[in-house]
Design an enzyme around this catalytic site. Structure first.
Site, PDB file in Angstrom:
ATOM      1  CG  ASN A  19       1.380   6.072  -0.430  1.00 54.66           C
ATOM      2  OD1 ASN A  19       2.014   5.438  -1.266  1.00 54.66           O
ATOM      3  ND2 ASN A  19       1.866   6.352   0.760  1.00 54.66           N
ATOM      4  NE  ARG A  38       4.943  -4.589  -7.331  1.00 53.44           N
ATOM      5  CZ  ARG A  38       3.750  -4.310  -7.853  1.00 53.44           C
ATOM      6  NH1 ARG A  38       3.679  -3.888  -9.096  1.00 53.44           N
ATOM      7  NH2 ARG A  38       2.653  -4.461  -7.139  1.00 53.44           N
ATOM      8  NE  ARG A  49      -4.315  -4.155  -9.481  1.00 57.65           N
ATOM      9  CZ  ARG A  49      -5.377  -3.863  -8.721  1.00 57.65           C
ATOM     10  NH1 ARG A  49      -5.644  -2.626  -8.423  1.00 57.65           N
ATOM     11  NH2 ARG A  49      -6.146  -4.829  -8.295  1.00 57.65           N
ATOM     12  CG  HIS A  97       3.700 -11.673  -3.709  1.00 61.42           C
ATOM     13  ND1 HIS A  97       4.021 -11.561  -2.373  1.00 61.42           N
ATOM     14  CD2 HIS A  97       3.807 -10.416  -4.208  1.00 61.42           C
ATOM     15  CE1 HIS A  97       4.292 -10.305  -2.079  1.00 61.42           C
ATOM     16  NE2 HIS A  97       4.175  -9.585  -3.177  1.00 61.42           N
ATOM     17  CE1 TYR A 110      10.114   0.773  -2.336  1.00 59.21           C
ATOM     18  CE2 TYR A 110       9.288  -1.415  -2.834  1.00 59.21           C
ATOM     19  CZ  TYR A 110       9.225  -0.050  -2.999  1.00 59.21           C
ATOM     20  OH  TYR A 110       8.269   0.496  -3.818  1.00 59.21           O
ATOM     21  NE  ARG A 137       4.763   0.147   3.866  1.00 60.91           N
ATOM     22  CZ  ARG A 137       4.816  -0.841   2.974  1.00 60.91           C
ATOM     23  NH1 ARG A 137       5.811  -1.696   3.010  1.00 60.91           N
ATOM     24  NH2 ARG A 137       3.864  -1.001   2.072  1.00 60.91           N
ATOM     25  CG  HIS A 172       8.877  -4.604   0.625  1.00 61.85           C
ATOM     26  ND1 HIS A 172       9.384  -5.729   0.015  1.00 61.85           N
ATOM     27  CD2 HIS A 172       7.679  -4.364   0.031  1.00 61.85           C
ATOM     28  CE1 HIS A 172       8.537  -6.142  -0.912  1.00 61.85           C
ATOM     29  NE2 HIS A 172       7.491  -5.333  -0.920  1.00 61.85           N
TER      30      HIS A 172
END
Length: 667
Positions: free
Chosen positions: A45, A352, A382, A412, A445, A541, A569
């Protein structure tokens, strides 16, 4: 009130989030090997933060961030050095230095060095004929000072890059490990024959990867490829070195890399890279790990022979990963569509996906079968850009219609549309999710997904794909909330309506579950709703710039964060809407956080969840999270978080364990 009284600093709030991640490594209730894994997550992170954010911060902001970060780094390194290593040893897992090894183990390590590592290493020296070597992002290096046989010669600097092609820890047998760094240091003499090694120092660099030229190219794939090349050469924003260091070498690196003092970090103990511990974390010691979890099929899809489209036509299906199986739901939906001769079209968004995703071969097969297949691949996701370029090229080569979305916006949203010929009519089926179509992260997730054939929702999905692939400017969607078109305005109206209901004495409540939150208009609207008497629970979160619990501003707002074995998530939004029964309120799920980038710079989709049984299920999950005294943290008005405690805190099992048990009971 001034801005600082109303909003928290985003970067400081992010540090608070990563401190909560670190706490999982510090907490002795976490299984031993998982504690080490959380150290790696904490570091990963932090690496991403430096790559994405640090390059845009001015010097004074960097110094403030550094001052807040240093105590966390000390905690992490002390945890590894003084706690985890000792616990490893008690469990007969040993991380060895060269001098701790038996002669037989040294022979084995030396053989591995000469047969495997030695041919790969490339020592690079610095002198008039050799410029300072290029240091790749997140690479670990040994800096070495050398002296030849002539006493009047100055020290020479050389750099040896630690190769990443091998496991970073070599198993010598019986769970005794040695780092390849330790092996290389023991054999430095073999690299520099005839030279005296006077000093060596381990160091690591981080580069700025926040390079984005917008969508100013006619060929987006070519532009992203160029940006990826530029990213390799981004400015260095951090130098880390291990141990006491060598002042002369540190000065040399600082000057050559053009760094300020606040960009240099000393790792006095512990490791430079906790992510390197993977060979140790993967050993077969289930007693030192979280209990294995195998998701079960959702109850509605428990019969693998039943037609999934008939099931969806009868009623919507809500799935909750990783408690319910991604392969038995999403993959089955796509596979059924591919193999069903009645299906004439499949459309899908990919933000993704896994490198070995089973969905890509399925889409290719569908195209081979003559179905109309459209896949929107977001090239600017990203750190997944290169992977997504390869996916897009693979799909294009197979005849799939590949598009890259709307100019200037990231796509997205998580959508799949299946168009099926049923007699004289065409019927559409949709999956709308909160998470990516990624078979690996679906095990790690937590995400919701809704399968529906309700025409008022699927019509919206059809129109949204027309917006994504063509030039449609439709704004008036019947059921979906779509960003950046109208989602923010709709949310603001829903928050305002709760405030009006509270003033009228009607039931009023808001629950929002997001990854992060920084949207200022939404925050102001929530403050106004709080002042009107609306009870507001936010489950966030990551970072959150809203300030809860401030008198005459946000007294009715509570901010909770849940951190544990699964990454929270899912995005969920609940509005009581004046309903007498809580479950009769409005429930929505989708891809958007309450962040400026999501509501203004991305294509997002949020869908209502309408069937009472599904709303009851989500409400139950939200209440479990809000009452979590094991994984739950509560934010104070100053931005600090405190662990929610009870007298029986040691016996609390937390949200994830509770939901795993419920999933077992349903199965």
């Amino acid at each position: 009130m001034g801005e600082k009284d109303v909003f928290l600093n985003r970067d400081v709030s992010w540090l608070e989030f990563n401190a909560r991640v670190l706490h999982e490594a510090l907490d002795d209730r976490t299984p031993l090997l998982e504690r080490a894994r959380f150290l790696g997550i904490f570091q990963n992170n932090l690496d991403e933060y430096f790559m994405k954010r640090m390059g845009s911060l001015y010097s004074d902001a960097r110094v403030k961030f550094r001052n807040r970060l240093m105590p966390l780094l000390d905690l992490a390194h002390d945890c590894f050095t003084h706690t985890l290593l000792k616990s490893f040893k008690k469990e007969k897992i040993e991380l060895l230095h060269w001098n701790d090894m038996t002669p037989a183990e040294r022979d084995k390590a030396s053989s591995f060095f000469h047969n495997n590592i030695f041919p790969v290493l490339t020592p690079l020296s610095l002198d008039s004929g050799h410029p300072f070597p290029f240091l790749s992002n997140l690479s670990v290096s040994l800096g070495v000072f050398l002296k030849n046989q002539l006493p009047e010669e100055d020290d020479h600097f050389a750099r040896v890059k630690i190769p990443t092609h091998f496991p970073q820890w070599i198993n010598l047998g019986n769970h005794r490990f040695v780092s390849i760094i330790e092996i290389i240091i023991a054999h430095l003499g073999d690299l520099f024959h005839g030279m005296e090694i006077t000093e060596y120092m381990l160091f690591r660099v981080t580069r700025n990867t926040n390079i984005d030229h917008g969508d100013d190219s006619e060929d987006l794939m070519e532009q992203i490829s160029e940006e990826l090349k530029e990213r390799r050469f981004g400015d260095i924003v951090r130098l880390e070195y291990w141990g006491s260091g060598n002042p002369h070498m540190i000065d040399l690196l600082r000057d050559e890399l053009h760094l300020d003092e606040d960009q240099i970090y000393c790792v006095k103990s512990g490791l430079l890279e906790y992510t390197s511990l993977k060979p140790i974390l993967d050993i077969n010691r289930p007693d030192l790990k979280f209990e294995p979890w195998v998701p079960s099929a959702p109850p509605s899809l428990s019969d693998p022979d039943k037609d999934i489209f008939q099931t969806i036509k009868q009623h919507d299906i809500l799935v909750h990963h990783p408690y319910e199986s991604f392969s038995a739901s999403v993959e089955r939906f796509i596979r059924s569509a591919v193999n069903d001769p009645k299906v004439i079209a499949i459309k899908m968004t990919l933000y993704r996906t896994g490198a070995d995703s089973p969905l890509i071969p399925l889409l290719i097969k569908a195209a081979d079968l003559g179905k109309h297949v459209v896949c929107l691949v977001e090239l600017k996701a990203r750190f997944d850009e290169e992977k997504n370029i390869l996916v897009a090229q693979r799909l294009e080569d197979a005849g799939v219609h590949v598009v890259y979305g709307v100019l200037g916006l990231k796509t997205h949203c998580k959508l799949t549309l299946v168009v099926r010929q049923e007699g004289d009519e065409v019927r559409c089926y949709s999956h709308i999710g909160t998470g990516n179509y990624h078979n690996i992260t679906a095990r790690l997730y937590t995400d919701f997904g809704l399968f529906t054939s309700k025409r008022d929702i699927t019509d919206d999905v059809v129109h949204l794909f027309h917006f994504l692939t063509g030039k449609s400017t439709k704004r008036d969607y019947k059921k979906l909330l779509v960003a950046p078109l109208a989602m923010k305005d709709v949310f603001l109206k829903k928050i305002q309506k709760e405030a009006e209901n509270a003033k009228k004495g009607l039931p009023a409540r808001i629950i929002a579950k997001v990854n992060s939150m920084d949207e200022r208009d939404i925050t102001h609207a929530l403050y106004e709703a709080s002042q009107a008497g609306v009870k507001i629970d936010l489950i966030v979160r990551g970072y959150c710039t809203l300030r809860p619990g401030v008198k005459n501003l946000s007294e009715n707002i509570r901010v909770i964060s849940v951190i544990g074995r699964f990454l929270e998530h899912s995005r969920v939004f609940y509005f009581r809407s004046g309903a007498k029964r809580e479950a009769d309120g409005e429930m929505l799920i989708g891809s958007a956080d309450w962040m400026t980038r999501n509501l203004s710079a991305r294509v997002e989709a949020i869908t209502p969840v309408e069937e009472p049984v599904h709303k009851d299920k989500i409400l139950e999950i939200l209440e479990i999270m809000l009452d979590d005294h094991r994984q739950g943290w509560e934010m104070k008005s100053d931005g600090n978080y405190v662990r929610k405690k009870t007298a029986a805190a040691a016996k609390e099992i937390g949200t994830h364990a509770i939901l795993m048990q419920k999933a077992r009971n349903r199965a």
